[in-house]
Design an enzyme around this catalytic site. Structure first.
Site, PDB file in Angstrom:
ATOM      1  N   ASP A  62      48.730  47.432  47.014  1.00  0.00           N
ATOM      2  CA  ASP A  62      47.779  46.651  46.224  1.00  0.00           C
ATOM      3  C   ASP A  62      48.215  45.186  46.197  1.00  0.00           C
ATOM      4  OD1 ASP A  62      45.612  46.123  44.586  1.00  0.00           O
ATOM      5  OD2 ASP A  62      46.650  46.694  42.744  1.00  0.00           O
ATOM      6  N   GLU A  63      47.246  44.286  46.022  1.00  0.00           N
ATOM      7  CA  GLU A  63      47.512  42.843  45.910  1.00  0.00           C
ATOM      8  C   GLU A  63      48.361  42.337  47.087  1.00  0.00           C
ATOM      9  OE1 GLU A  63      45.847  41.338  43.831  1.00  0.00           O
ATOM     10  OE2 GLU A  63      45.712  42.345  41.897  1.00  0.00           O
ATOM     11  N   GLN A  71      42.793  34.922  46.260  1.00  0.00           N
ATOM     12  CA  GLN A  71      43.445  35.063  44.961  1.00  0.00           C
ATOM     13  C   GLN A  71      44.969  35.000  45.082  1.00  0.00           C
ATOM     14  OE1 GLN A  71      41.672  37.687  41.868  1.00  0.00           O
ATOM     15  NE2 GLN A  71      40.469  38.534  43.551  1.00  0.00           N
ATOM     16  N   ARG A  77      37.003  35.177  36.213  1.00  0.00           N
ATOM     17  CA  ARG A  77      37.379  36.006  35.053  1.00  0.00           C
ATOM     18  C   ARG A  77      36.185  36.231  34.128  1.00  0.00           C
ATOM     19  NH1 ARG A  77      40.477  38.451  37.379  1.00  0.00           N
ATOM     20  NH2 ARG A  77      39.762  37.187  39.121  1.00  0.00           N
ATOM     21  N   LYS A  83      38.295  47.076  43.529  1.00  0.00           N
ATOM     22  CA  LYS A  83      39.382  47.468  44.429  1.00  0.00           C
ATOM     23  C   LYS A  83      40.252  48.570  43.822  1.00  0.00           C
ATOM     24  CE  LYS A  83      42.933  44.106  43.098  1.00  0.00           C
ATOM     25  NZ  LYS A  83      43.860  45.096  42.555  1.00  0.00           N
ATOM     26  N   THR A  84      40.476  48.508  42.503  1.00  0.00           N
ATOM     27  CA  THR A  84      41.295  49.537  41.858  1.00  0.00           C
ATOM     28  C   THR A  84      40.617  50.896  41.965  1.00  0.00           C
ATOM     29  OG1 THR A  84      42.228  47.922  40.310  1.00  0.00           O
ATOM     30  CG2 THR A  84      42.382  50.244  39.701  1.00  0.00           C
TER      31      THR A  84
END
Length: 652
Positions: free
Chosen positions: A243-244, A274, A607, A53-54
């Site tokens: 973002d997020e 998330q 993770r 996504k980044t």
């Protein structure tokens, strides 16, 4: 006359093919490319863990500029200043320096920027001070003691009262309702809590103090009540990227809607699975309701994972299927492995810790470095046994958590002096710096404060005993306003060092922090900018570092799951995955809290890149419930051995 033959001509519109510096088709997968190419209208990107996504945000930002969009018309909102800086740095590296002109930062830093410019429209002074949580708690404690010097035995702590106020603001729910829903044991003192809140709000307003929630609240008020300013900002920021988005609260969602009112060009990127910050007021429903708030939203899913092998993703997909709400997605990867995630049953916490240490040593023998390994815990208290075992095995580690640099008493003393220089009405900071002086008590403070607030540093107006004590401070304050920032801080440090030596036995260690504080200020020219960034983006750890011990760079990481969000390691251990702790027993009576616990497990498992080990002890005693916890987490209990390798470890 010969018949005229009529010819038919097909008119072909000549399309100008734009030459892009970046080969987007080569750099991005199909769905990422679709995000980058879509410039107009609302877009919701459901980005699974590890799906790039980044990178997508970075390339979309570059694409907008290559399409001719003025960088000053682009706003990038993230949840940390570092994230925004990294994205724009990457965009600059793949395109050019135009990307540096994009406005990027956190919601709070953006609010601070706007409010400094338009403070007069809200009746605020532009030199307002941003207070952090400890400062806010001190104000609440101050007014609690004034209004209710004799409190009931069951009265909330100042930190709890601040939590209640913050949730009320961020969730847009009255304080009484928050208490009824989440703090019902304080229902009997609801009226008193509300009265303290009124005093807290009035005091902040009078003294030009804003807490974190105020920054968002005042920005919302500004946009709602001033159409001209709202239109100006909306037309300035014609392309908004967030973002997020799953971590936004109700206030932040309102701000985005107001900022986009003239164009609706909003790109929201996030993963509803998330969303793990409900305890801070985050509202995961924002991402679920985005398409109803912004009609004709284009929804794009990023499901290809570039982090984990498929075996780990098979497990995470199975975990997330248990969620009762949210967008369906299926993470997949090109990374193949023969190793399945392991579920390890241990006799007790000590054996669980011994297993982790032994497995870490095996991984090191296989060529991994300690920095590639992480142990995740549900809360910071759950690593006690492990830390003892790691010391026995001589395995160095770092632990995320503990006292932050900015929260240490001596650094707060320095900041208090700076706040008084910027805003003499800041009585909380005034109290702090005056009570550091020998012979100055609460009674003397009340005599001195009126002079400082009026910038009257004539010690002759004070009794002789008091004037002797405050003379060095008055001298400092009188000349500080005429100096450059680094000189101001040097003067404060020189003034403060004798106080530090008198107050703290470990003053020599703390002196290093003073030097580090001066170093941090070197990047700033203005005092208000420096103080704002310290409040909004506080530096982590102490100058001694975040390491538990003074060790080399290669060390194991122990982290809470909340602190690990956005990070990744080759091999991950999740310890204490026992029913009653993970999920917590306190989430049993709330569907929303249980859903958040499930999302927390999803974040933890995603993770890991190559190896994932989940362990639980079968005789963990829980002091709060006085129960023996022995079953694996419900999120794993029904998952078959086709996805999880079940291990039952015993001592030989």
């Amino acid at each position: 006359m010969a018949e005229i033959v009529r010819k038919k001509f097909v008119l072909k519109k000549r399309v100008h093919k734009k030459n892009y510096k970046i080969d987007y088709q080569k750099e991005l997968n199909e769905n990422q490319l679709e995000v980058a190419k879509t410039t107009e209208g609302p877009i919701l990107v459901i980005a699974g863990a590890g799906s790039g996504k980044t990178k997508t945000l970075v390339y979309r930002c570059a694409r907008l500029i290559e399409d001719g969009i003025n960088p000053n018309n682009i706003l990038l909102l993230t949840f940390t200043k570092k994230a925004a800086q990294e994205m724009l740095k990457r965009a600059t590296s793949i395109l050019d320096e135009r990307c540096e002109q994009v406005q990027g930062g956190t919601f709070h830093s953006f609010s601070n920027l706007v409010l400094r410019k338009y403070s007069s429209f809200l009746g605020l002074k532009n030199n307002f001070t941003i207070i952090d949580s400890p400062d806010a708690q001190d104000i609440i404690s101050h007014w609690t003691n004034i209004l209710y010097p004799k409190k009931e035995k069951r009265f909330p702590k100042k930190s709890t009262i601040l939590e209640i106020y913050s949730k009320s603001v961020n969730k847009k729910i009255p304080v009484a309702q928050i208490i009824e829903q989440e703090y019902y044991n304080f229902i009997s003192v609801t009226d008193k809590i509300i009265k303290i809140q009124k005093a807290y709000v009035d005091y902040k307003r009078e003294k030009s103090l804003l807490d974190y929630d105020d920054l968002l609240l005042y920005l919302k008020f500004l946009l709602e009540d001033n159409e001209q300013i709202r239109k100006k900002l909306s037309n300035q920021y014609k392309y908004i990227q967030v973002d997020e988005y799953q971590d936004t609260n109700s206030l932040q969602a309102d701000i985005i809607k107001l900022l986009a009112s003239e164009h609706n060009n909003v790109l929201a990127v996030g993963d509803d699975k998330q969303s793990i910050y409900g305890f801070r007021g985050a509202n995961y429903k924002n991402i679920l309701e985005f398409d109803s708030i912004f009609p004709n939203t284009k929804i794009i899913k990023l499901e290809k994972n570039y982090r984990s092998n498929q075996n780990i993703l098979n497990l995470t997909n199975e975990i997330v299927k248990q969620a009762k709400t949210g967008y369906e997605k299926n993470l997949y990867s090109d990374i193949v492995s023969i190793n399945k995630p392991g579920l390890i049953k241990a006799k007790n916490s000590q054996m669980e810790s011994e297993f982790v240490c032994q497995k870490i040593l095996e991984l090191l023998d296989e060529g991994l470095e300690l920095k590639d390994i992480c142990v995740l815990i549900r809360n910071s208290r759950m690593s006690y046994n492990l830390e003892i075992e790691l010391s026995k095995y001589n395995i160095p580690y770092q632990k995320f958590g503990g006292l932050k640099f900015i929260d240490s008493a001596h650094i707060k003393d320095l900041i208090a002096h700076l706040r008084v220089i910027l805003n003499p009405d800041d009585e909380i900071s005034l109290n702090r710096i005056l009570l550091l002086l020998q012979g100055i008590g609460p009674k003397a403070v009340s005599t001195i404060i009126p002079l400082i607030t009026q910038k009257n540093y004539a010690t002759k107006l004070l009794p002789s005993k008091i004037s002797v004590s405050v003379e060095p401070l008055f001298s400092l304050l009188s000349k500080a306003g005429k100096l450059e920032l680094d000189r101001i801080i040097e003067e404060i440090i020189n003034y403060y060092k004798p106080i530090l030596k008198e107050k703290y036995e470990d003053y020599q260690k703390r002196e290093k922090d003073l030097d580090h504080f001066l170093y941090l200020s070197k990047n700033y020219k203005k005092l208000d900018s420096f103080l704002s960034d310290l409040a909004l983006e506080p530096p982590e750890g102490s100058v001694e570092g975040v390491y538990k011990k003074n060790v080399k760079d290669d060390c194991l990481t122990i982290s809470t799951i909340h602190s690990a969000k956005g990070l990744e390691w080759n091999s991950v251990f999740i310890i204490g995955a026992v029913e009653g702790r993970f999920p917590s027993v306190y989430s049993y009576n709330s569907t929303e809290e249980m859903e958040e616990e499930l999302r927390l497990m999803y974040v933890a498992t995603t993770r890991a890149k190559s190896n994932l080990f989940i362990s639980y002890p079968i005789d963990m005693y829980d002091y709060s419930t006085q129960m023996i916890l022995s079953k694996p987490s419900r999120f794993l209990d029904k998952i078959g051995d086709d996805l999880l390798e079940i291990w039952d470890i015993e001592e030989e």
